[in-house]
Enzyme design. Structure first.
Site, PDB file in Angstrom:
ATOM      1  CG  ASN A  27      -1.899  -1.272   1.294  1.00  0.00           C
ATOM      2  OD1 ASN A  27      -2.479  -1.490   0.320  1.00  0.00           O
ATOM      3  ND2 ASN A  27      -1.910  -1.751   2.515  1.00  0.00           N
TER       4      ASN A  27
ATOM      5  CG  HIS B 299     -10.398  -1.633   7.440  1.00  0.00           C
ATOM      6  ND1 HIS B 299      -9.821  -1.792   8.650  1.00  0.00           N
ATOM      7  CD2 HIS B 299      -9.378  -2.075   6.717  1.00  0.00           C
ATOM      8  CE1 HIS B 299      -8.453  -2.469   8.644  1.00  0.00           C
ATOM      9  NE2 HIS B 299      -8.253  -2.564   7.254  1.00  0.00           N
TER      10      HIS B 299
ATOM     11  CD  GLU C 132     -12.856   1.371   3.772  1.00  0.00           C
ATOM     12  OE1 GLU C 132     -12.258   1.140   2.814  1.00  0.00           O
ATOM     13  OE2 GLU C 132     -13.111   0.569   4.514  1.00  0.00           O
TER      14      GLU C 132
ATOM     15  CB  SER D   9      -9.025  -1.413   1.923  1.00  0.00           C
ATOM     16  OG  SER D   9     -10.032  -2.310   2.415  1.00  0.00           O
TER      17      SER D   9
ATOM     18  CG  ASP E 137     -10.448   4.535   6.875  1.00  0.00           C
ATOM     19  OD1 ASP E 137      -9.553   5.062   6.491  1.00  0.00           O
ATOM     20  OD2 ASP E 137     -10.440   3.502   7.201  1.00  0.00           O
TER      21      ASP E 137
ATOM     22  CE  LYS F  83      -3.653   0.476   4.779  1.00  0.00           C
ATOM     23  NZ  LYS F  83      -4.863   0.224   5.072  1.00  0.00           N
TER      24      LYS F  83
END
Ligand SMILES: *Cc1c(COP(=O)(O)O)cnc(C)c1O
Length: 403
Positions: free
Chosen positions: A49, A135, A187, A191, A216, A250
């Site tokens: 990431n 997440h 988010e 992800s 997020d 990340k």
């Protein structure tokens, strides 16, 4: 009859293996970067990431080394005891300036950030509304908070709207005294799917129904928006998001997590976020490296790295034959379906010295196992072309209904 411990452990491992879900650690004996030494083999890495390739840059390493020389290896205590070292304060000033908020607070990880923050804001009398694909740290935090949890199908605005109406009416009918809080959490870039939330509409909705939003930005900070602050900036709604979360591990190439928001929010977290209070402060090296990363992201070099990343992503998308509707993101999921098939595809690629992790349940839903390809500004054209070639000749079937 007591249960024998060793047998129970063996049973658990056998069950996972039978479902294609057994995981094990693979030792990496190199720094992070496009080429890593994985279990003794040099491979091209499409699983990290570290989107801007900052983790091993001279700037971040030098900042970490300077912090170790000046402040030592360990932080010594929790921030509220005597571990609130100057690098943490400088990092938080840099974060707040970067995100244009009054204040910021750093945590030891993004996971600890989610757990500490959600549990500081909500109690069992409150309501938390989550996108189906948020997440694990947010799911765990929601459960731990004791709040009533409602989940809407991924990015489904109509379902979210209905839940907000329901929450609002429940709030209105609650006993006098403390009114129930309603927190929506989503988010900005997801992800494991790499797609984006319809942020502007979500902000409209939560405002209409008097709810709050926690966003997020783990996979967007450093990458989206004119100043590369994230999707909230890119969507022009940053000042309407009550709780902006991110991670330092990340695109920012270091380790830790953070919240940006109002001074009041940060003061509440300092006093109530248990993962912040009851945990030793992050090491000074991590804070200093993250501060250097924020400076880099905001510099002309940040512009260059970001456009290099998108160049790499676009080259990959243009070359790939088998996957429909691949979104433009540093994360590209190639959904295979069966857990064992994803593992096998990953193993095939590894034989060609390409490391693309197979992502399986519980990280994603059962039967939605995938190769999660992630890109870095540090990848070279030849790395991308090698992967495209391997995927195009591996005869893999990807599911086209990516989301
Ligand atoms: C990685 C991640 C986290 C956790 O951050 P860490 O710093 O790795 O603990 C939280 N949210 C999302 C969406 C993530 O991808």
């Amino acid at each position: 009859m007591p249960i024998r411990f060793d047998e129970a452990m063996d049973g658990a491992l056998r069950d996972l293996e039978a479902q294609g879900l057994l995981r094990s650690l693979r030792e990496v004996d190199s720094s992070q970067g496009p080429i890593i030494h994985l279990a003794g083999v040099e491979v091209t890495n499409f699983s990290a990431n570290d989107y801007l390739g900052l983790a091993a840059t001279p700037e971040l390493k030098a900042a970490a080394i300077r912090a170790v020389e000046r402040y030592g290896a360990g932080a010594g205590a929790s921030r509220l005891v005597c571990g609130s070292l100057a690098p943490h304060h400088r990092l938080e000033q840099a974060l707040a300036a970067f995100k244009c908020t009054e204040a910021a607070l750093s945590f030891s990880t993004g996971y600890a950030t989610a757990v500490g923050t959600i549990c500081a804001l909500l109690t069992k009398d409150d309501i938390i509304i989550l996108d189906k694909l948020v997440h694990a740290s947010i799911v765990d935090a929601a459960r731990l908070s004791g709040a009533t949890i409602r989940v809407f199908p991924h990015n489904d605005l109509e379902a979210l709207s209905k839940l907000l109406v329901w929450a609002d009416s429940r709030r209105s009918s609650s006993a006098p005294g403390r009114r129930a809080r309603v927190l929506v959490v989503t988010e900005s870039v997801f992800s494991m799917d790499g797609d984006q939330s319809p942020l502007a509409q979500i902000v409209e909705l939560k405002d209409r129904y008097g709810a709050w939003l926690m966003l997020d930005e783990a996979h967007a900070t450093g990458l989206y928006g004119e100043r590369r602050c994230g999707l909230a900036e890119a969507s022009g709604v940053a000042n309407r998001v009550e709780v902006q979360m991110g991670t330092l591990g990340k695109a920012l190439g270091s380790a830790g997590g953070f919240i940006c928001g109002s001074r009041r929010l940060i003061d509440v977290l300092v006093n109530k976020a248990r993962s912040f209070i009851f945990s030793t402060a992050p090491v000074p090296a991590a804070a200093a490296a993250a501060e250097a990363a924020i400076a880099l992201v905001q510099s002309p070099e940040g512009v260059r790295l970001c456009s290099q990343l998108w160049h790499n992503v676009d080259r990959f998308r243009a070359g790939l034959q088998n996957a429909n509707s691949v979104p433009r993101s540093a994360i590209i999921p190639l959904i295979v379906g069966a857990e064992t098939a994803a593992l096998q595809a990953s193993t095939e690629l590894l034989a060609r010295r390409l490391f693309v992790a197979a992502i399986r349940f519980p990280t994603v839903a059962r039967g939605r196992a995938r190769l999660r390809v992630s890109f870095s500004a540090a990848h070279e054209t030849s790395h991308i072309d090698h992967l495209v070639d391997a995927l195009n000749t591996a005869n893999l079937q990807f599911l086209t209904d990516s989301f």
